[in-house]
Design a protein around this motif. Sequence first.
Motif, PDB file in Angstrom:
ATOM      1  N   TRP A 144       0.670  -1.206   0.423  1.00 39.91           N
ATOM      2  CA  TRP A 144      -0.174   0.198   0.478  1.00 39.91           C
ATOM      3  C   TRP A 144       0.623   1.196   0.042  1.00 39.91           C
ATOM      4  O   TRP A 144       1.720   1.339   0.664  1.00 39.91           O
ATOM      5  CB  TRP A 144      -0.661   0.331   1.002  1.00 39.91           C
ATOM      6  N   ARG A 145       0.458   2.181  -0.851  1.00 32.93           N
ATOM      7  CA  ARG A 145       0.925   3.519  -0.494  1.00 32.93           C
ATOM      8  C   ARG A 145       0.271   4.450  -0.887  1.00 32.93           C
ATOM      9  O   ARG A 145      -0.998   5.127  -0.753  1.00 32.93           O
ATOM     10  CB  ARG A 145       1.369   3.648  -2.269  1.00 32.93           C
ATOM     11  N   ALA A 146       0.220   5.635   0.104  1.00 34.17           N
ATOM     12  CA  ALA A 146      -0.246   7.001   0.785  1.00 34.17           C
ATOM     13  C   ALA A 146      -0.794   7.422  -0.962  1.00 34.17           C
ATOM     14  O   ALA A 146       0.563   8.286  -1.427  1.00 34.17           O
ATOM     15  CB  ALA A 146       0.471   7.517   1.795  1.00 34.17           C
ATOM     16  N   TYR A 147      -1.202   7.966  -0.884  1.00 36.33           N
ATOM     17  CA  TYR A 147      -1.438   9.231  -2.276  1.00 36.33           C
ATOM     18  C   TYR A 147      -0.890  10.774  -2.147  1.00 36.33           C
ATOM     19  O   TYR A 147      -1.913  11.454  -1.374  1.00 36.33           O
ATOM     20  CB  TYR A 147      -2.855   9.892  -3.181  1.00 36.33           C
ATOM     21  N   LEU A 148       0.437  10.975  -1.537  1.00 37.40           N
ATOM     22  CA  LEU A 148       0.632  11.675  -1.280  1.00 37.40           C
ATOM     23  C   LEU A 148       2.360  12.291  -1.966  1.00 37.40           C
ATOM     24  O   LEU A 148       2.779  11.691  -2.250  1.00 37.40           O
ATOM     25  CB  LEU A 148       0.902  11.849  -0.077  1.00 37.40           C
ATOM     26  N   SER A 149       1.986  13.467  -2.716  1.00 40.16           N
ATOM     27  CA  SER A 149       3.356  14.581  -3.050  1.00 40.16           C
ATOM     28  C   SER A 149       3.811  15.369  -2.430  1.00 40.16           C
ATOM     29  O   SER A 149       3.719  14.987  -1.224  1.00 40.16           O
ATOM     30  CB  SER A 149       2.861  15.121  -4.461  1.00 40.16           C
ATOM     31  N   ASN A 150       5.430  15.381  -2.428  1.00 47.53           N
ATOM     32  CA  ASN A 150       6.373  15.827  -1.663  1.00 47.53           C
ATOM     33  C   ASN A 150       6.832  16.896  -2.821  1.00 47.53           C
ATOM     34  O   ASN A 150       7.018  16.627  -3.617  1.00 47.53           O
ATOM     35  CB  ASN A 150       7.932  14.651  -1.824  1.00 47.53           C
ATOM     36  N   ALA A 151       7.145  17.929  -1.986  1.00 46.12           N
ATOM     37  CA  ALA A 151       8.309  19.160  -3.426  1.00 46.12           C
ATOM     38  C   ALA A 151       9.399  18.863  -2.649  1.00 46.12           C
ATOM     39  O   ALA A 151       9.873  18.290  -1.952  1.00 46.12           O
ATOM     40  CB  ALA A 151       7.599  20.435  -1.885  1.00 46.12           C
ATOM     41  N   ALA A 152      10.252  19.510  -3.448  1.00 46.01           N
ATOM     42  CA  ALA A 152      11.872  19.137  -3.476  1.00 46.01           C
ATOM     43  C   ALA A 152      12.090  20.226  -2.502  1.00 46.01           C
ATOM     44  O   ALA A 152      11.705  21.440  -2.177  1.00 46.01           O
ATOM     45  CB  ALA A 152      12.410  19.977  -5.233  1.00 46.01           C
ATOM     46  N   LEU A 153      12.920  19.605  -1.694  1.00 46.73           N
ATOM     47  CA  LEU A 153      13.008  20.527  -0.021  1.00 46.73           C
ATOM     48  C   LEU A 153      14.436  19.840   0.432  1.00 46.73           C
ATOM     49  O   LEU A 153      14.606  18.435   0.220  1.00 46.73           O
ATOM     50  CB  LEU A 153      11.575  19.595   0.486  1.00 46.73           C
ATOM     51  N   ASN A 154      15.239  20.302   0.490  1.00 45.90           N
ATOM     52  CA  ASN A 154      16.775  19.686   1.480  1.00 45.90           C
ATOM     53  C   ASN A 154      17.148  19.391   0.349  1.00 45.90           C
ATOM     54  O   ASN A 154      17.705  18.177   1.059  1.00 45.90           O
ATOM     55  CB  ASN A 154      16.208  19.261   2.337  1.00 45.90           C
ATOM     56  N   GLY A 155      17.120  19.400  -0.663  1.00 44.74           N
ATOM     57  CA  GLY A 155      18.140  18.861  -1.555  1.00 44.74           C
ATOM     58  C   GLY A 155      17.540  17.712  -2.294  1.00 44.74           C
ATOM     59  O   GLY A 155      17.563  16.824  -3.129  1.00 44.74           O
ATOM     60  N   ALA A 214       1.895  19.936  -5.826  1.00 45.67           N
ATOM     61  CA  ALA A 214       1.619  21.452  -5.778  1.00 45.67           C
ATOM     62  C   ALA A 214       2.980  22.431  -5.405  1.00 45.67           C
ATOM     63  O   ALA A 214       2.904  22.153  -4.069  1.00 45.67           O
ATOM     64  CB  ALA A 214       0.542  21.616  -4.859  1.00 45.67           C
ATOM     65  N   VAL A 215       3.573  22.711  -6.267  1.00 44.14           N
ATOM     66  CA  VAL A 215       4.896  23.103  -6.244  1.00 44.14           C
ATOM     67  C   VAL A 215       5.093  25.005  -5.492  1.00 44.14           C
ATOM     68  O   VAL A 215       3.276  25.536  -5.900  1.00 44.14           O
ATOM     69  CB  VAL A 215       5.372  23.544  -7.333  1.00 44.14           C
ATOM     70  N   PRO A 216       4.946  25.000  -4.448  1.00 48.39           N
ATOM     71  CA  PRO A 216       4.590  25.846  -3.818  1.00 48.39           C
ATOM     72  C   PRO A 216       5.369  27.064  -3.680  1.00 48.39           C
ATOM     73  O   PRO A 216       6.441  27.016  -4.548  1.00 48.39           O
ATOM     74  CB  PRO A 216       5.363  25.795  -2.002  1.00 48.39           C
ATOM     75  N   GLU A 217       4.637  28.627  -3.837  1.00 49.75           N
ATOM     76  CA  GLU A 217       5.116  29.722  -3.767  1.00 49.75           C
ATOM     77  C   GLU A 217       5.951  29.814  -2.758  1.00 49.75           C
ATOM     78  O   GLU A 217       6.426  29.115  -2.143  1.00 49.75           O
ATOM     79  CB  GLU A 217       4.325  30.826  -3.568  1.00 49.75           C
ATOM     80  N   PRO A 218       7.265  30.378  -2.935  1.00 51.20           N
ATOM     81  CA  PRO A 218       8.882  31.441  -2.056  1.00 51.20           C
ATOM     82  C   PRO A 218       8.239  30.858  -0.455  1.00 51.20           C
ATOM     83  O   PRO A 218       7.480  31.339  -0.371  1.00 51.20           O
ATOM     84  CB  PRO A 218       9.398  31.810  -2.757  1.00 51.20           C
ATOM     85  N   GLY A 219       8.791  30.287   0.179  1.00 49.32           N
ATOM     86  CA  GLY A 219       8.017  30.604   1.552  1.00 49.32           C
ATOM     87  C   GLY A 219       6.679  30.025   1.855  1.00 49.32           C
ATOM     88  O   GLY A 219       6.638  30.274   3.772  1.00 49.32           O
ATOM     89  N   LYS A 220       5.842  29.400   1.209  1.00 49.87           N
ATOM     90  CA  LYS A 220       4.582  28.696   1.254  1.00 49.87           C
ATOM     91  C   LYS A 220       5.222  27.377   1.779  1.00 49.87           C
ATOM     92  O   LYS A 220       6.450  27.192   1.652  1.00 49.87           O
ATOM     93  CB  LYS A 220       3.814  29.125   0.363  1.00 49.87           C
ATOM     94  N   ASP A 221       4.334  26.880   1.834  1.00 51.79           N
ATOM     95  CA  ASP A 221       4.248  25.026   1.672  1.00 51.79           C
ATOM     96  C   ASP A 221       2.828  24.459   1.753  1.00 51.79           C
ATOM     97  O   ASP A 221       2.172  25.385   1.801  1.00 51.79           O
ATOM     98  CB  ASP A 221       3.804  24.866   3.428  1.00 51.79           C
ATOM     99  N   THR A 222       2.678  23.532   0.782  1.00 50.95           N
ATOM    100  CA  THR A 222       1.781  22.386   0.360  1.00 50.95           C
ATOM    101  C   THR A 222       1.901  21.477   0.757  1.00 50.95           C
ATOM    102  O   THR A 222       0.828  20.523   0.807  1.00 50.95           O
ATOM    103  CB  THR A 222       1.668  23.030  -1.251  1.00 50.95           C
ATOM    104  N   THR A 223       3.118  20.582   1.908  1.00 48.38           N
ATOM    105  CA  THR A 223       2.835  19.477   2.311  1.00 48.38           C
ATOM    106  C   THR A 223       2.263  19.326   3.450  1.00 48.38           C
ATOM    107  O   THR A 223       3.791  17.667   3.442  1.00 48.38           O
ATOM    108  CB  THR A 223       3.925  18.668   0.882  1.00 48.38           C
ATOM    109  N   CYS A 224       2.866  20.470   4.133  1.00 48.46           N
ATOM    110  CA  CYS A 224       3.464  20.141   5.673  1.00 48.46           C
ATOM    111  C   CYS A 224       4.344  19.920   5.677  1.00 48.46           C
ATOM    112  O   CYS A 224       4.908  19.093   6.484  1.00 48.46           O
ATOM    113  CB  CYS A 224       2.308  19.006   6.577  1.00 48.46           C
ATOM    114  N   GLY A 225       5.266  20.736   5.389  1.00 48.02           N
ATOM    115  CA  GLY A 225       7.060  20.080   5.124  1.00 48.02           C
ATOM    116  C   GLY A 225       7.220  18.305   4.906  1.00 48.02           C
ATOM    117  O   GLY A 225       7.720  18.086   5.682  1.00 48.02           O
TER     118      GLY A 225
END
Length: 226
Positions: free
Chosen positions: A72-83, A156-167
Amino acid sequence: MSRRLVLSASTALAAAALIVGCGAMGSSGGNPMSFFITSTNPGKGGDLGGLAGADRYCQSLAASVGAGNKTWRAYLSNAALNGQPAVNARDRIGNGPWRNAKGVVIATSVADLHSPNAKVGKDTSLTEKGEVVSGFGDEVNRHDILTGSRPDGTVAVPEPGKDTTCGNWTRSDGGSAIVGHHDHKGTNPDPVANASWNSSHGTRGCSIEQLQQSGSAGLMYCFAIN
Protein backbone atom coordinates in the motif's frame (compact mmCIF):
# COMPACT_ATOMS: atom_id res chain seq x y z
CA MET A 1 -12.07 -54.50 7.88
CA SER A 2 -13.78 -55.04 4.55
CA ARG A 3 -12.50 -53.62 1.28
CA ARG A 4 -15.66 -51.50 0.99
CA LEU A 5 -15.08 -49.89 4.41
CA VAL A 6 -11.43 -49.16 3.59
CA LEU A 7 -12.45 -47.48 0.34
CA SER A 8 -15.16 -45.45 2.11
CA ALA A 9 -12.70 -44.24 4.74
CA SER A 10 -10.14 -43.30 2.09
CA THR A 11 -12.76 -41.43 0.08
CA ALA A 12 -13.87 -39.49 3.17
CA LEU A 13 -10.30 -38.49 4.01
CA ALA A 14 -9.67 -37.34 0.45
CA ALA A 15 -12.84 -35.25 0.46
CA ALA A 16 -11.90 -33.66 3.78
CA ALA A 17 -8.43 -32.81 2.49
CA LEU A 18 -9.96 -31.22 -0.61
CA ILE A 19 -12.29 -29.06 1.49
CA VAL A 20 -9.46 -27.91 3.75
CA GLY A 21 -7.29 -27.15 0.74
CA CYS A 22 -9.98 -25.09 -0.94
CA GLY A 23 -10.60 -23.20 2.29
CA ALA A 24 -6.92 -22.39 2.60
CA MET A 25 -6.79 -21.16 -0.98
CA GLY A 26 -9.76 -18.89 -0.36
CA SER A 27 -8.37 -17.41 2.83
CA SER A 28 -4.97 -16.68 1.30
CA GLY A 29 -6.56 -14.33 -1.21
CA GLY A 30 -7.40 -11.79 1.49
CA ASN A 31 -9.57 -8.71 1.12
CA PRO A 32 -9.86 -7.66 -2.58
CA MET A 33 -9.99 -3.96 -1.61
CA SER A 34 -7.27 -1.85 -3.25
CA PHE A 35 -8.34 1.72 -2.39
CA PHE A 36 -9.61 3.45 0.74
CA ILE A 37 -9.60 6.64 2.77
CA THR A 38 -7.98 6.24 6.17
CA SER A 39 -10.61 6.08 8.89
CA THR A 40 -8.45 8.14 11.27
CA ASN A 41 -5.30 10.26 11.35
CA PRO A 42 -2.23 8.69 13.03
CA GLY A 43 -2.47 11.40 15.69
CA LYS A 44 -0.12 14.20 14.69
CA GLY A 45 -2.06 16.02 12.01
CA GLY A 46 0.12 16.75 8.99
CA ASP A 47 3.09 14.98 10.56
CA LEU A 48 2.67 11.53 9.06
CA GLY A 49 6.31 10.54 9.46
CA GLY A 50 7.04 11.54 5.87
CA LEU A 51 5.97 9.43 2.91
CA ALA A 52 7.43 6.31 4.51
CA GLY A 53 5.38 6.81 7.67
CA ALA A 54 2.23 7.48 5.67
CA ASP A 55 2.79 4.31 3.66
CA ARG A 56 3.23 2.28 6.84
CA TYR A 57 -0.01 3.69 8.19
CA CYS A 58 -1.88 2.71 5.03
CA GLN A 59 -0.35 -0.75 5.27
CA SER A 60 -1.34 -1.18 8.92
CA LEU A 61 -4.95 -0.12 8.35
CA ALA A 62 -5.20 -2.43 5.35
CA ALA A 63 -3.79 -5.31 7.40
CA SER A 64 -6.37 -4.67 10.13
CA VAL A 65 -9.14 -5.61 7.67
CA GLY A 66 -7.41 -8.51 5.96
CA ALA A 67 -5.87 -6.62 3.02
CA GLY A 68 -2.30 -6.62 4.24
CA ASN A 69 -1.19 -9.06 1.55
CA LYS A 70 -0.94 -6.08 -0.86
CA THR A 71 1.66 -3.30 -0.88
CA TRP A 72 0.00 0.00 0.00
CA ARG A 73 1.02 3.58 -0.75
CA ALA A 74 -0.38 6.91 0.42
CA TYR A 75 -1.62 9.24 -2.30
CA LEU A 76 0.68 12.10 -1.28
CA SER A 77 3.14 14.31 -3.14
CA ASN A 78 6.40 15.72 -1.80
CA ALA A 79 7.87 19.10 -2.71
CA ALA A 80 11.54 19.44 -3.66
CA LEU A 81 13.05 20.21 -0.26
CA ASN A 82 16.45 20.08 1.42
CA GLY A 83 18.14 18.72 -1.69
CA GLN A 84 15.56 15.98 -2.17
CA PRO A 85 13.63 15.82 -5.47
CA ALA A 86 9.89 16.31 -5.74
CA VAL A 87 7.62 13.26 -5.68
CA ASN A 88 4.28 13.03 -7.48
CA ALA A 89 1.38 11.19 -5.85
CA ARG A 90 0.30 9.72 -9.19
CA ASP A 91 3.67 8.00 -9.58
CA ARG A 92 3.42 6.14 -6.28
CA ILE A 93 0.18 4.19 -6.55
CA GLY A 94 0.70 1.49 -9.19
CA ASN A 95 -1.27 1.02 -12.37
CA GLY A 96 -4.78 0.06 -11.21
CA PRO A 97 -7.52 -0.91 -11.39
CA TRP A 98 -8.55 -0.02 -7.85
CA ARG A 99 -11.60 -1.20 -5.91
CA ASN A 100 -13.11 0.12 -2.70
CA ALA A 101 -14.14 -1.97 0.29
CA LYS A 102 -17.44 -2.83 -1.41
CA GLY A 103 -15.74 -4.04 -4.59
CA VAL A 104 -16.70 -0.98 -6.68
CA VAL A 105 -14.04 -0.01 -9.24
CA ILE A 106 -13.18 3.64 -8.68
CA ALA A 107 -10.64 3.84 -11.53
CA THR A 108 -9.12 1.47 -14.06
CA SER A 109 -5.77 3.24 -14.49
CA VAL A 110 -3.76 6.28 -13.42
CA ALA A 111 -5.11 8.20 -16.41
CA ASP A 112 -8.67 7.17 -15.58
CA LEU A 113 -8.21 8.19 -11.94
CA HIS A 114 -7.26 11.71 -13.00
CA SER A 115 -10.06 12.04 -15.53
CA PRO A 116 -13.72 13.06 -15.21
CA ASN A 117 -14.56 9.35 -15.45
CA ALA A 118 -13.09 8.54 -12.02
CA LYS A 119 -15.60 7.18 -9.52
CA VAL A 120 -14.09 8.99 -6.54
CA GLY A 121 -16.96 10.38 -4.48
CA LYS A 122 -18.58 10.36 -1.05
CA ASP A 123 -20.47 7.12 -1.73
CA THR A 124 -17.45 5.34 -3.23
CA SER A 125 -14.44 6.76 -1.36
CA LEU A 126 -14.96 4.56 1.66
CA THR A 127 -12.66 3.87 4.60
CA GLU A 128 -10.81 0.58 5.02
CA LYS A 129 -13.81 -0.51 7.10
CA GLY A 130 -16.24 0.22 4.27
CA GLU A 131 -17.63 3.30 6.01
CA VAL A 132 -18.63 6.62 4.45
CA VAL A 133 -16.51 9.64 5.41
CA SER A 134 -18.68 12.58 6.47
CA GLY A 135 -18.64 15.59 4.19
CA PHE A 136 -19.91 19.08 3.49
CA GLY A 137 -23.33 19.59 5.07
CA ASP A 138 -22.93 16.81 7.63
CA GLU A 139 -22.77 17.52 11.36
CA VAL A 140 -19.00 16.98 11.26
CA ASN A 141 -17.27 17.80 7.98
CA ARG A 142 -14.19 15.68 7.19
CA HIS A 143 -14.12 16.03 3.41
CA ASP A 144 -10.66 17.66 3.13
CA ILE A 145 -8.29 14.80 2.26
CA LEU A 146 -4.54 15.44 2.40
CA THR A 147 -2.74 15.16 -0.97
CA GLY A 148 -0.23 17.98 -1.52
CA SER A 149 -1.10 17.63 -5.19
CA ARG A 150 -2.46 19.34 -8.26
CA PRO A 151 -5.47 17.93 -10.13
CA ASP A 152 -3.24 15.82 -12.38
CA GLY A 153 -1.62 14.14 -9.37
CA THR A 154 1.68 16.00 -9.56
CA VAL A 155 3.09 17.93 -6.62
CA ALA A 156 1.52 21.33 -5.89
CA VAL A 157 4.72 23.37 -6.19
CA PRO A 158 4.71 25.93 -3.37
CA GLU A 159 5.49 29.60 -3.84
CA PRO A 160 8.71 30.77 -2.13
CA GLY A 161 8.25 30.63 1.61
CA LYS A 162 4.96 28.76 1.30
CA ASP A 163 4.01 25.17 2.07
CA THR A 164 1.75 22.68 0.29
CA THR A 165 2.75 19.42 1.97
CA CYS A 166 3.05 20.15 5.72
CA GLY A 167 6.81 20.18 5.33
CA ASN A 168 6.69 16.97 3.31
CA TRP A 169 4.42 15.42 5.92
CA THR A 170 6.62 16.14 8.93
CA ARG A 171 4.88 19.19 10.45
CA SER A 172 2.26 19.02 13.18
CA ASP A 173 1.84 22.78 13.52
CA GLY A 174 1.87 25.78 11.20
CA GLY A 175 2.52 25.20 7.52
CA SER A 176 -0.21 24.10 5.13
CA ALA A 177 -1.18 21.26 2.83
CA ILE A 178 -3.23 21.03 -0.33
CA VAL A 179 -6.36 18.94 0.19
CA GLY A 180 -9.07 17.58 -2.07
CA HIS A 181 -12.82 17.26 -1.47
CA HIS A 182 -13.80 13.59 -1.51
CA ASP A 183 -17.46 14.63 -1.84
CA HIS A 184 -16.91 17.27 -4.56
CA LYS A 185 -18.66 19.90 -2.42
CA GLY A 186 -17.70 22.99 -0.44
CA THR A 187 -17.48 26.78 -0.44
CA ASN A 188 -14.36 27.31 -2.53
CA PRO A 189 -15.07 30.22 -4.93
CA ASP A 190 -13.39 28.29 -7.73
CA PRO A 191 -16.05 25.78 -8.86
CA VAL A 192 -13.49 23.54 -10.55
CA ALA A 193 -11.19 23.36 -7.54
CA ASN A 194 -14.16 23.07 -5.20
CA ALA A 195 -15.24 19.83 -6.87
CA SER A 196 -11.75 18.32 -7.09
CA TRP A 197 -11.19 15.13 -5.12
CA ASN A 198 -7.44 15.75 -4.89
CA SER A 199 -6.72 19.49 -5.23
CA SER A 200 -9.18 22.01 -3.80
CA HIS A 201 -7.34 24.38 -1.43
CA GLY A 202 -4.70 24.74 1.26
CA THR A 203 -5.31 24.10 4.96
CA ARG A 204 -4.97 26.71 7.69
CA GLY A 205 -2.18 24.78 9.33
CA CYS A 206 -0.95 21.26 9.99
CA SER A 207 -2.06 20.55 13.56
CA ILE A 208 -5.21 18.53 14.20
CA GLU A 209 -6.97 21.71 15.37
CA GLN A 210 -5.82 23.76 12.36
CA LEU A 211 -6.86 21.03 9.94
CA GLN A 212 -10.31 20.85 11.52
CA GLN A 213 -10.86 24.56 10.89
CA SER A 214 -11.22 23.91 7.15
CA GLY A 215 -13.05 20.59 7.34
CA SER A 216 -10.24 18.07 7.65
CA ALA A 217 -9.49 15.24 10.04
CA GLY A 218 -6.06 14.67 8.50
CA LEU A 219 -7.26 11.70 6.44
CA MET A 220 -5.55 10.48 3.26
CA TYR A 221 -6.17 8.22 0.28
CA CYS A 222 -4.43 4.83 0.20
CA PHE A 223 -3.89 2.74 -2.95
CA ALA A 224 -2.56 -0.80 -3.42
CA ILE A 225 0.21 -0.94 -6.01
CA ASN A 226 -0.25 -4.66 -6.72
